[in-house]
Design a protein around this motif. Structure first.
Motif, PDB file in Angstrom:
ATOM      1  N   GLY A   1      71.130  56.385  26.200  1.00  0.00           N
ATOM      2  CA  GLY A   1      69.796  56.998  26.174  1.00  0.00           C
ATOM      3  C   GLY A   1      68.686  55.962  26.256  1.00  0.00           C
ATOM      4  O   GLY A   1      68.875  54.784  25.951  1.00  0.00           O
ATOM      5  N   LYS A   2      67.525  56.440  26.651  1.00  0.00           N
ATOM      6  CA  LYS A   2      66.390  55.548  26.903  1.00  0.00           C
ATOM      7  C   LYS A   2      65.955  54.800  25.644  1.00  0.00           C
ATOM      8  O   LYS A   2      65.595  53.619  25.710  1.00  0.00           O
ATOM      9  CB  LYS A   2      65.235  56.387  27.460  1.00  0.00           C
ATOM     10  CG  LYS A   2      64.063  55.559  27.945  1.00  0.00           C
ATOM     11  CD  LYS A   2      63.008  56.453  28.584  1.00  0.00           C
ATOM     12  CE  LYS A   2      61.791  55.641  28.975  1.00  0.00           C
ATOM     13  NZ  LYS A   2      60.703  56.473  29.515  1.00  0.00           N
TER      14      LYS A   2
ATOM     15  N   ASP B   1      71.461  51.311  31.238  1.00  0.00           N
ATOM     16  CA  ASP B   1      71.947  52.235  30.214  1.00  0.00           C
ATOM     17  C   ASP B   1      73.237  52.925  30.679  1.00  0.00           C
ATOM     18  O   ASP B   1      73.310  54.143  30.754  1.00  0.00           O
ATOM     19  CB  ASP B   1      70.828  53.263  29.955  1.00  0.00           C
ATOM     20  CG  ASP B   1      71.155  54.229  28.836  1.00  0.00           C
ATOM     21  OD1 ASP B   1      72.146  54.004  28.139  1.00  0.00           O
ATOM     22  OD2 ASP B   1      70.400  55.206  28.674  1.00  0.00           O
TER      23      ASP B   1
ATOM     24  N   PRO C   1      64.161  50.080  31.068  1.00  0.00           N
ATOM     25  CA  PRO C   1      65.393  50.835  30.858  1.00  0.00           C
ATOM     26  C   PRO C   1      65.743  51.586  32.127  1.00  0.00           C
ATOM     27  O   PRO C   1      64.852  52.093  32.803  1.00  0.00           O
ATOM     28  CB  PRO C   1      65.020  51.825  29.742  1.00  0.00           C
ATOM     29  CG  PRO C   1      63.558  52.030  29.902  1.00  0.00           C
ATOM     30  CD  PRO C   1      62.981  50.773  30.501  1.00  0.00           C
ATOM     31  N   LEU C   2      67.013  51.655  32.468  1.00  0.00           N
ATOM     32  CA  LEU C   2      67.348  52.355  33.707  1.00  0.00           C
ATOM     33  C   LEU C   2      68.725  52.961  33.638  1.00  0.00           C
ATOM     34  O   LEU C   2      69.620  52.463  32.978  1.00  0.00           O
ATOM     35  CB  LEU C   2      67.287  51.384  34.885  1.00  0.00           C
ATOM     36  CG  LEU C   2      68.300  50.249  34.814  1.00  0.00           C
ATOM     37  CD1 LEU C   2      69.305  50.360  35.928  1.00  0.00           C
ATOM     38  CD2 LEU C   2      67.582  48.920  34.857  1.00  0.00           C
TER      39      LEU C   2
ATOM     40  N   ALA D   1      68.167  51.868  25.016  1.00  0.00           N
ATOM     41  CA  ALA D   1      67.916  50.821  26.005  1.00  0.00           C
ATOM     42  C   ALA D   1      66.644  50.048  25.656  1.00  0.00           C
ATOM     43  O   ALA D   1      66.600  48.814  25.721  1.00  0.00           O
ATOM     44  CB  ALA D   1      67.818  51.432  27.400  1.00  0.00           C
TER      45      ALA D   1
ATOM     46  N   VAL E   1      66.868  61.281  40.959  1.00  0.00           N
ATOM     47  CA  VAL E   1      66.355  62.465  40.258  1.00  0.00           C
ATOM     48  C   VAL E   1      66.023  62.116  38.818  1.00  0.00           C
ATOM     49  O   VAL E   1      66.468  61.092  38.308  1.00  0.00           O
ATOM     50  CB  VAL E   1      67.395  63.612  40.245  1.00  0.00           C
ATOM     51  CG1 VAL E   1      67.604  64.165  41.632  1.00  0.00           C
ATOM     52  CG2 VAL E   1      68.712  63.120  39.658  1.00  0.00           C
ATOM     53  N   THR E   2      65.254  63.019  38.174  1.00  0.00           N
ATOM     54  CA  THR E   2      64.921  62.781  36.778  1.00  0.00           C
ATOM     55  C   THR E   2      66.185  62.840  35.919  1.00  0.00           C
ATOM     56  O   THR E   2      67.118  63.579  36.224  1.00  0.00           O
ATOM     57  CB  THR E   2      63.878  63.789  36.260  1.00  0.00           C
ATOM     58  OG1 THR E   2      63.667  63.555  34.874  1.00  0.00           O
ATOM     59  CG2 THR E   2      64.356  65.218  36.448  1.00  0.00           C
TER      60      THR E   2
ATOM     61  N   ARG F   1      64.705  68.503  26.816  1.00  0.00           N
ATOM     62  CA  ARG F   1      63.886  67.438  26.255  1.00  0.00           C
ATOM     63  C   ARG F   1      62.806  67.999  25.339  1.00  0.00           C
ATOM     64  O   ARG F   1      62.384  67.343  24.405  1.00  0.00           O
ATOM     65  CB  ARG F   1      63.238  66.604  27.357  1.00  0.00           C
ATOM     66  CG  ARG F   1      62.127  67.329  28.094  1.00  0.00           C
ATOM     67  CD  ARG F   1      61.312  66.403  28.965  1.00  0.00           C
ATOM     68  NE  ARG F   1      61.852  66.255  30.304  1.00  0.00           N
ATOM     69  CZ  ARG F   1      61.555  65.251  31.105  1.00  0.00           C
ATOM     70  NH1 ARG F   1      60.780  64.296  30.706  1.00  0.00           N
ATOM     71  NH2 ARG F   1      62.045  65.194  32.313  1.00  0.00           N
TER      72      ARG F   1
ATOM     73  N   ASN G   1      76.330  55.437  28.621  1.00  0.00           N
ATOM     74  CA  ASN G   1      74.957  55.893  28.571  1.00  0.00           C
ATOM     75  C   ASN G   1      74.561  56.279  27.147  1.00  0.00           C
ATOM     76  O   ASN G   1      75.064  57.244  26.589  1.00  0.00           O
ATOM     77  CB  ASN G   1      74.818  57.100  29.518  1.00  0.00           C
ATOM     78  CG  ASN G   1      73.436  57.698  29.502  1.00  0.00           C
ATOM     79  OD1 ASN G   1      73.269  58.873  29.206  1.00  0.00           O
ATOM     80  ND2 ASN G   1      72.428  56.910  29.791  1.00  0.00           N
TER      81      ASN G   1
ATOM     82  N   PHE H   1      66.160  63.565  32.635  1.00  0.00           N
ATOM     83  CA  PHE H   1      66.003  64.413  31.468  1.00  0.00           C
ATOM     84  C   PHE H   1      65.853  65.861  31.904  1.00  0.00           C
ATOM     85  O   PHE H   1      65.093  66.169  32.794  1.00  0.00           O
ATOM     86  CB  PHE H   1      64.769  64.008  30.664  1.00  0.00           C
ATOM     87  CG  PHE H   1      64.865  62.637  30.086  1.00  0.00           C
ATOM     88  CD1 PHE H   1      65.591  62.404  28.933  1.00  0.00           C
ATOM     89  CD2 PHE H   1      64.231  61.568  30.694  1.00  0.00           C
ATOM     90  CE1 PHE H   1      65.688  61.142  28.400  1.00  0.00           C
ATOM     91  CE2 PHE H   1      64.319  60.294  30.167  1.00  0.00           C
ATOM     92  CZ  PHE H   1      65.048  60.080  29.015  1.00  0.00           C
TER      93      PHE H   1
ATOM     94  N   ALA I   1      62.050  52.619  35.612  1.00  0.00           N
ATOM     95  CA  ALA I   1      62.617  51.920  36.759  1.00  0.00           C
ATOM     96  C   ALA I   1      62.463  52.690  38.049  1.00  0.00           C
ATOM     97  O   ALA I   1      62.830  52.213  39.110  1.00  0.00           O
ATOM     98  CB  ALA I   1      64.096  51.661  36.500  1.00  0.00           C
TER      99      ALA I   1
HETATM  100  N1  UDP Z   1      66.620  56.382  31.517  1.00  0.00           N
HETATM  101  C1  UDP Z   1      67.544  55.633  30.780  1.00  0.00           C
HETATM  102  N2  UDP Z   1      68.546  56.285  30.124  1.00  0.00           N
HETATM  103  C2  UDP Z   1      68.683  57.646  30.151  1.00  0.00           C
HETATM  104  C3  UDP Z   1      67.724  58.398  30.865  1.00  0.00           C
HETATM  105  C4  UDP Z   1      66.702  57.735  31.541  1.00  0.00           C
HETATM  106  O1  UDP Z   1      67.439  54.415  30.738  1.00  0.00           O
HETATM  107  O2  UDP Z   1      69.616  58.163  29.552  1.00  0.00           O
HETATM  108  C5  UDP Z   1      65.545  55.699  32.244  1.00  0.00           C
HETATM  109  C6  UDP Z   1      65.416  56.104  33.697  1.00  0.00           C
HETATM  110  O3  UDP Z   1      66.313  55.403  34.523  1.00  0.00           O
HETATM  111  C7  UDP Z   1      63.974  55.764  33.993  1.00  0.00           C
HETATM  112  C8  UDP Z   1      63.292  56.079  32.671  1.00  0.00           C
HETATM  113  O4  UDP Z   1      64.311  56.067  31.665  1.00  0.00           O
HETATM  114  O5  UDP Z   1      63.834  54.381  34.271  1.00  0.00           O
HETATM  115  C9  UDP Z   1      62.578  57.412  32.712  1.00  0.00           C
HETATM  116  O6  UDP Z   1      63.478  58.415  33.122  1.00  0.00           O
HETATM  117  P1  UDP Z   1      63.086  59.540  34.201  1.00  0.00           P
HETATM  118  O7  UDP Z   1      62.284  58.939  35.301  1.00  0.00           O
HETATM  119  O8  UDP Z   1      64.343  60.242  34.582  1.00  0.00           O
HETATM  120  O9  UDP Z   1      62.191  60.484  33.315  1.00  0.00           O
HETATM  121  P2  UDP Z   1      60.905  61.301  33.784  1.00  0.00           P
HETATM  122  O10 UDP Z   1      60.059  60.385  34.617  1.00  0.00           O
HETATM  123  O11 UDP Z   1      61.430  62.456  34.545  1.00  0.00           O
HETATM  124  O12 UDP Z   1      60.259  61.674  32.492  1.00  0.00           O
END
Ligand code: UDP
Ligand code: MG
Length: 317
Positions: free
Chosen positions: A76-77, A46, A13-14, A80, A208-209, A215, A74, A211, A98
């Motif tokens: 959400g993860k 996404d 998912p990305l 996806a 960047v992250t 969360r 979008n 979330f 991703a």
């Molecule tokens: N992601 C997504 N949809 C969203 C938010 C995040 O597909 O609405 C994907 C994001 O691209 C990444 C994965 O989910 O591949 C994890 O997200 P992220 O690295 O931002 O989270 P963290 O590592 O900070 O928990």
């Protein structure tokens, strides 16, 4: 089994990860080649607003193993992942983020745990994390709460890198923000052999992250819903009805007692006593709980999934 079932489906998912995708795909393909796996990579975009989808298109035009799905917006993860799962045909399904925080080098060992050690699901454990403290501390609390409530002995529930036996991902449904609880959902669906493996974790290289801090609040509410739905989703009356009847009964007894005092013993000032209010409150709340249970029962009776059972085996004559 048909010949075109790959050994591994990798679902990614990305959301706005244009800088990472090429590097990630190359790395995965290198690992797959070295281990002689048949595979497919499913990128689920996404609703990215950057060039992610163009990158996926160009990767896919060069390699038949790379597939892509793009959402209109979008979602959400979890959404996806769900859509990727539906399309994944591999015997083993791997999910990974991703952003290059998860390492594709872990895939062969995860694959082996599913195919040889008989696990239904193996979750990565980012034992040494490269994330800011603001994230790692709440995460510890979150994992402890989930462990306690689910009885699943995992250290890291929300690791993006996980491996599943193919039939697991087709049996479960991930929605809302439930991707944090896939092991819990899988366990509720009857897949009890859940394992864990320490995996390398790396700092986010690009971007960047996606979330924020909310969360944790949402995550906690989702945990409550999961448990509630798992335990009482199919029989809400057992929960609300029981509480309702108990509350109503207590209130009723109190009010009868007060009435007796008033009618037969002519006690005055009944309406000023705390018990009077307690009695009223308890009967009203009791009735409300009971009605809630009844309505919930009607809702669950109409649910399209009310008779979805997972059948493991069948002997037919
Ligand atoms: N992601 C997504 N949809 C969203 C938010 C995040 O597909 O609405 C994907 C994001 O691209 C990444 C994965 O989910 O591949 C994890 O997200 P992220 O690295 O931002 O989270 P963290 O590592 O900070 O928990
Ligand atoms: Mg990340």
């Amino acid at each position: 089994m048909t010949d075109n079932t790959p050994q591994i489906s990798i679902v990614i998912p990305l959301y706005n990860e244009e800088e990472s995708l090429r590097e990630l795909a190359d790395w995965i393909q290198k690992v797959m080649r070295e281990n002689d796996f048949t595979y497919e990579i499913i990128f689920v975009d996404d609703g990215s607003t950057d060039k992610s989808w163009e990158v996926i298109g160009s990767l896919s035009s060069k390699s038949k193993e790379i597939k892509g799905i793009k959402f209109k917006r979008n979602y959400g993860k979890s959404a996806a992942l769900q859509v990727g799962f539906t399309d994944a045909s591999g015997k083993v399904v791997i999910t990974m983020d991703a952003d290059l925080q998860d390492s594709p080098d872990e895939i062969p060992a995860l694959y082996k745990m599913i195919t040889e050690d008989g696990y239904d699901l193996v979750s990565g454990w980012k034992k040494k994390r490269y994330d800011p403290l603001s994230k790692t501390i709440p995460t510890k609390l979150f994992n402890a709460a989930t462990r306690k409530m689910s009885g699943i002995k995992l250290n890291d529930f929300n690791c993006g890198l996980k491996a599943y036996r193919g039939n697991v991902v087709h049996a479960i449904e991930v929605y809302g923000e439930m991707h944090r609880y896939i092991p819990v959902i899988a366990k509720e669906a009857g897949f009890g052999k859940i394992g864990e493996r320490v995996v390398q974790h790396r700092e986010r290289k690009y971007g960047v992250t996606k979330f924020g801090l909310n969360r944790f609040i949402n995550g906690f509410l989702d945990l409550l819903s999961i448990f509630f739905v798992g335990k009482f989703g199919k029989k809400p009356m057992h929960f609300f009805g029981t509480l309702g009847v108990i509350a109503f009964f207590i209130g009723f007894v109190i009010l009868i007692e007060l009435s007796i005092e008033k009618i037969f013993f002519n006690v005055g000032g009944i309406a000023e006593r705390p018990l009077f209010f307690l009695g009223m409150l308890a009967t009203i709340i009791g009735t409300q709980l009971f009605v809630t249970g009844f309505l919930a029962e009607l809702v669950s009776r109409n649910s399209a999934t009310r008779n979805n059972y997972l059948i493991e085996e069948k002997i037919s004559l």
